[in-house]
Enzyme design. Sequence first.
Site, PDB file in Angstrom:
ATOM      1  N   GLY A   7     -25.704  20.853 -13.001  1.00  0.00           N
ATOM      2  CA  GLY A   7     -24.428  21.539 -12.360  1.00  0.00           C
ATOM      3  C   GLY A   7     -23.371  21.885 -12.949  1.00  0.00           C
ATOM      4  N   THR A   9     -19.960  23.398 -12.156  1.00  0.00           N
ATOM      5  CA  THR A   9     -18.490  23.957 -11.740  1.00  0.00           C
ATOM      6  C   THR A   9     -17.436  23.232 -12.588  1.00  0.00           C
ATOM      7  OG1 THR A   9     -19.513  24.420  -9.670  1.00  0.00           O
ATOM      8  CG2 THR A   9     -17.167  24.415  -9.853  1.00  0.00           C
ATOM      9  N   HIS A  10     -16.799  22.232 -12.084  1.00  0.00           N
ATOM     10  CA  HIS A  10     -15.704  21.391 -12.777  1.00  0.00           C
ATOM     11  C   HIS A  10     -16.178  20.300 -13.650  1.00  0.00           C
ATOM     12  CE1 HIS A  10     -13.191  24.228 -10.829  1.00  0.00           C
ATOM     13  NE2 HIS A  10     -13.075  23.607  -9.578  1.00  0.00           N
ATOM     14  N   GLU A  32     -27.655  25.279 -13.672  1.00  0.00           N
ATOM     15  CA  GLU A  32     -26.853  25.811 -12.583  1.00  0.00           C
ATOM     16  C   GLU A  32     -27.408  26.462 -11.872  1.00  0.00           C
ATOM     17  OE1 GLU A  32     -23.623  24.745 -11.234  1.00  0.00           O
ATOM     18  OE2 GLU A  32     -24.525  26.091  -9.756  1.00  0.00           O
ATOM     19  N   CYS A  42      -9.824  25.900  -5.057  1.00  0.00           N
ATOM     20  CA  CYS A  42      -8.764  25.643  -4.810  1.00  0.00           C
ATOM     21  C   CYS A  42      -7.761  27.086  -4.804  1.00  0.00           C
ATOM     22  CB  CYS A  42      -7.840  24.834  -5.814  1.00  0.00           C
ATOM     23  SG  CYS A  42      -8.177  24.827  -7.296  1.00  0.00           S
ATOM     24  N   SER A 113     -20.559  18.446  -4.588  1.00  0.00           N
ATOM     25  CA  SER A 113     -20.556  18.378  -3.115  1.00  0.00           C
ATOM     26  C   SER A 113     -20.793  19.427  -2.299  1.00  0.00           C
ATOM     27  CB  SER A 113     -19.231  17.661  -2.767  1.00  0.00           C
ATOM     28  OG  SER A 113     -18.401  18.522  -2.902  1.00  0.00           O
ATOM     29  N   PRO A 274     -28.721   3.521 -18.210  1.00  0.00           N
ATOM     30  CA  PRO A 274     -27.924   3.604 -19.229  1.00  0.00           C
ATOM     31  C   PRO A 274     -28.043   5.148 -19.807  1.00  0.00           C
ATOM     32  CG  PRO A 274     -29.426   2.081 -19.699  1.00  0.00           C
ATOM     33  CD  PRO A 274     -29.580   2.628 -18.214  1.00  0.00           C
ATOM     34  N   ALA A 279     -20.472  12.400 -12.834  1.00  0.00           N
ATOM     35  CA  ALA A 279     -18.937  12.765 -12.629  1.00  0.00           C
ATOM     36  C   ALA A 279     -18.845  13.580 -11.758  1.00  0.00           C
ATOM     37  CB  ALA A 279     -18.482  13.252 -14.240  1.00  0.00           C
ATOM     38  N   GLY A 280     -17.508  13.641 -10.972  1.00  0.00           N
ATOM     39  CA  GLY A 280     -17.047  14.809 -10.217  1.00  0.00           C
ATOM     40  C   GLY A 280     -17.357  14.254  -8.654  1.00  0.00           C
ATOM     41  N   ASP A 281     -17.641  15.343  -7.873  1.00  0.00           N
ATOM     42  CA  ASP A 281     -17.731  14.993  -6.304  1.00  0.00           C
ATOM     43  C   ASP A 281     -18.793  14.291  -6.025  1.00  0.00           C
ATOM     44  OD1 ASP A 281     -15.458  16.668  -5.999  1.00  0.00           O
ATOM     45  OD2 ASP A 281     -16.222  17.870  -4.615  1.00  0.00           O
TER      46      ASP A 281
HETATM   47  C1  LIG Z   1     -11.511  25.459  -0.462  1.00  0.00           C
HETATM   48  C2  LIG Z   1     -11.176  24.418  -1.383  1.00  0.00           C
HETATM   49  C3  LIG Z   1     -10.179  24.062  -1.917  1.00  0.00           C
HETATM   50  C4  LIG Z   1      -9.911  23.055  -2.777  1.00  0.00           C
HETATM   51  N1  LIG Z   1      -8.551  22.719  -3.230  1.00  0.00           N
HETATM   52  C5  LIG Z   1      -8.521  21.731  -4.196  1.00  0.00           C
HETATM   53  C6  LIG Z   1      -7.223  21.484  -4.648  1.00  0.00           C
HETATM   54  O1  LIG Z   1      -6.242  22.034  -4.551  1.00  0.00           O
HETATM   55  N2  LIG Z   1      -7.014  20.457  -5.438  1.00  0.00           N
HETATM   56  C7  LIG Z   1      -8.103  19.721  -6.140  1.00  0.00           C
HETATM   57  O2  LIG Z   1      -8.010  18.820  -6.890  1.00  0.00           O
HETATM   58  N3  LIG Z   1      -9.329  19.948  -5.300  1.00  0.00           N
HETATM   59  C8  LIG Z   1      -9.657  20.951  -4.748  1.00  0.00           C
HETATM   60  N4  LIG Z   1     -10.962  21.038  -4.034  1.00  0.00           N
HETATM   61  C9  LIG Z   1     -11.989  20.357  -4.348  1.00  0.00           C
HETATM   62  C10 LIG Z   1     -12.578  20.825  -5.600  1.00  0.00           C
HETATM   63  O3  LIG Z   1     -13.014  21.855  -5.482  1.00  0.00           O
HETATM   64  C11 LIG Z   1     -13.916  19.859  -6.003  1.00  0.00           C
HETATM   65  O4  LIG Z   1     -13.572  18.489  -6.056  1.00  0.00           O
HETATM   66  C12 LIG Z   1     -14.556  20.227  -7.191  1.00  0.00           C
HETATM   67  O5  LIG Z   1     -15.054  21.631  -7.005  1.00  0.00           O
HETATM   68  C13 LIG Z   1     -15.462  19.306  -7.642  1.00  0.00           C
HETATM   69  O6  LIG Z   1     -16.379  19.557  -8.867  1.00  0.00           O
HETATM   70  P1  LIG Z   1     -17.590  19.316  -9.267  1.00  0.00           P
HETATM   71  O7  LIG Z   1     -17.855  19.882 -10.477  1.00  0.00           O
HETATM   72  O8  LIG Z   1     -17.939  17.604  -9.155  1.00  0.00           O
HETATM   73  O9  LIG Z   1     -18.775  19.879  -8.042  1.00  0.00           O
HETATM   74  P2  LIG Z   1     -18.943  21.098  -7.271  1.00  0.00           P
HETATM   75  O10 LIG Z   1     -17.726  21.941  -7.399  1.00  0.00           O
HETATM   76  O11 LIG Z   1     -19.386  20.674  -6.243  1.00  0.00           O
HETATM   77  O12 LIG Z   1     -20.036  21.623  -8.463  1.00  0.00           O
HETATM   78  C14 LIG Z   1     -21.191  21.136  -8.453  1.00  0.00           C
HETATM   79  C15 LIG Z   1     -22.063  22.372  -8.888  1.00  0.00           C
HETATM   80  O13 LIG Z   1     -23.735  21.736  -9.228  1.00  0.00           O
HETATM   81  C16 LIG Z   1     -24.501  22.634  -8.741  1.00  0.00           C
HETATM   82  N5  LIG Z   1     -25.602  22.124  -8.429  1.00  0.00           N
HETATM   83  C17 LIG Z   1     -25.812  21.077  -7.430  1.00  0.00           C
HETATM   84  N6  LIG Z   1     -27.051  20.702  -7.382  1.00  0.00           N
HETATM   85  C18 LIG Z   1     -27.912  21.433  -8.584  1.00  0.00           C
HETATM   86  C19 LIG Z   1     -29.143  21.256  -8.840  1.00  0.00           C
HETATM   87  N7  LIG Z   1     -29.965  20.296  -8.284  1.00  0.00           N
HETATM   88  N8  LIG Z   1     -29.487  22.011  -9.953  1.00  0.00           N
HETATM   89  C20 LIG Z   1     -28.658  22.884 -10.628  1.00  0.00           C
HETATM   90  N9  LIG Z   1     -27.211  22.956  -9.998  1.00  0.00           N
HETATM   91  C21 LIG Z   1     -26.797  22.216  -9.170  1.00  0.00           C
HETATM   92  C22 LIG Z   1     -23.790  23.628  -7.589  1.00  0.00           C
HETATM   93  O14 LIG Z   1     -24.292  24.600  -7.701  1.00  0.00           O
HETATM   94  C23 LIG Z   1     -22.327  23.571  -8.060  1.00  0.00           C
HETATM   95  O15 LIG Z   1     -21.947  24.636  -9.209  1.00  0.00           O
HETATM   96  C24 LIG Z   1     -11.108  22.144  -3.024  1.00  0.00           C
HETATM   97  C25 LIG Z   1     -12.198  22.535  -2.692  1.00  0.00           C
HETATM   98  C26 LIG Z   1     -12.313  23.528  -1.764  1.00  0.00           C
HETATM   99  C27 LIG Z   1     -13.899  24.027  -1.160  1.00  0.00           C
END
Ligand SMILES: Cc1cc2nc3c(=O)[nH]c(=O)nc-3n(C[C@H](O)[C@H](O)[C@H](O)COP(=O)(O)OP(=O)(O)OC[C@H]3O[C@@H](n4cnc5c(N)ncnc54)[C@H](O)[C@@H]3O)c2cc1C
Length: 450
Positions: A7, A9-10, A32, A42, A113, A274, A279-281
């Site tokens: 995964g 993204t962030h 990914e 955001c 998420s 271990p 991390a993250g959502d």
């Molecule tokens: C419209 C909107 C506005 C937002 N505004 C804000 C804001 O202003 N401030 C703020 O702090 N937060 C904001 N957020 C929240 C923020 O975007 C999320 O908290 C953030 O994206 C979390 O990042 P992440 O990397 O943990 O997870 P995600 O962004 O959910 O990324 C997870 C990645 O994992 C990949 N993945 C999942 N499972 C698999 C798998 N089995 N194999 C391969 N790849 C996989 C997915 O494709 C995805 O790219 C907003 C969210 C949205 C939707």
Amino acid sequence: MKVVIVGCTHAGTIAATRILNAHPDAEVVIYERNDNISFLSCGISVYLSGEVGDPDAMFYSSPEQLEKMGATVKVKHNVLSVDPKTKMLEIENQETGKLTADYYDKLIITTGSWPIIPPVSGLENKNLYLCKTYYHAKKLFKIANESKKIVIVGGGYIGVELVEAYLRQGRDVTMIDGGNHMLRKYFDGQYSDRISRVFKDKGAHLELGQHVTGFKDNEKGGVQVITDAGKIYDADTAILCVGFRPNSDLVKGKIDLHPDGTIKTNEYMQTSDPDIYAAGDVTSVHFNPTGTERYIPLATNAVRQGTIAGVNVFGNTMKYMGTQSTTGLHLFGNTMVSSGLTLRAAKQFGIDADSVTIEDNYRPEFMPTTTPVFMTLVWEKGTRRILGAQFMSKHDVSQSANLVSVCIQNRNSIDFLAYVDTLFQPNFDRPFNHVNLLGQAAVAKEDQAK
Ligand SMILES: Cc1cc2nc3c(=O)[nH]c(=O)nc-3n(C[C@H](O)[C@H](O)[C@H](O)COP(=O)(O)OP(=O)(O)OC[C@H]3O[C@@H](n4cnc5c(N)ncnc54)[C@H](O)[C@@H]3O)c2cc1C
């Protein structure tokens, strides 16, 4: 050492960047399932409102960039399973359907998420959309051009940002939410009432206190949104914004999860295995005001936790310090920011809390202009520990929430906030900054109650 990141993204992008910067010799493989990385969701609302023209500018990294740094980046690859005993992964190439296996020394799960899909009827409706990814953003932008009437389901921060964006685009917008106030996770009713008035003046229809029970086609080729209040709202488009759930199915039964499905980690972002970090959502965070683990899916948490996971896969040295869930919105020129608990939330957590709300101009009246700041402080009675704050103003008061966030993190008291050193210069504030005045109001109320 070989680190595999699932995964990107962030949390995933930041973890990879951190590892590649600090350990250029490490083998980093990223899987990914999307065809892009690091999209800033955001930015979706400012794109939909027309304020920012190019969603392609909302990426801060790319597969090429991470590859240049030394990673192997496999986009359009879905990780299907993890075997912690053999440290093997099974992966599907989404273009060819081909299955492959891979091995890790350390694994970082940053699968994030997905929007919650409530168990209601008619979910297959072709006019029903979600809002999270780059492709959602592009689709929502396109359909807005073809839609006059839009229903937003959910009055959390994403829902209200979409309401504002589509009102700015001149659409007829209805927002439906089950609670009696929108934004109730972050703000007390007085704040919701204020921003509701602004929204209504701009033409929004706010349908609160009712839950959506289903969607149906209407005869104009659009969608009917049906609620438990017996109401039917006709629209061209409906968008579901009712929250997020963690993408943790991949590791279900393999590592420990919380009952809400989030991955359990220690303060090093290490899971019950271990060699697996998360991390993250997809994780819970330590919420400092209550000292408990909570699901707070925010990019702010994802980037901090991603960094920490990237450090600790080489040895646990960096601790996550938890969060106050500090957040902000900018709606029709109004800055709305909050940190920590509202009074209602504090009481729900069983804390004997109190709050004070005041309004004061941010700088002296002799200046050519000034404007009020509406603000609330929440604290624990007796210990006087600060638990939360909310601010709303036409002035940019976003940094006030950040200041209170630090106070909550440090377990400071209302007495501390009342007199902590802040700058004074009439361009910026009064001899006592508005956060000091808020602290002083809290001290006066707490002392009076003794
Ligand atoms: C419209 C909107 C506005 C937002 N505004 C804000 C804001 O202003 N401030 C703020 O702090 N937060 C904001 N957020 C929240 C923020 O975007 C999320 O908290 C953030 O994206 C979390 O990042 P992440 O990397 O943990 O997870 P995600 O962004 O959910 O990324 C997870 C990645 O994992 C990949 N993945 C999942 N499972 C698999 C798998 N089995 N194999 C391969 N790849 C996989 C997915 O494709 C995805 O790219 C907003 C969210 C949205 C939707």
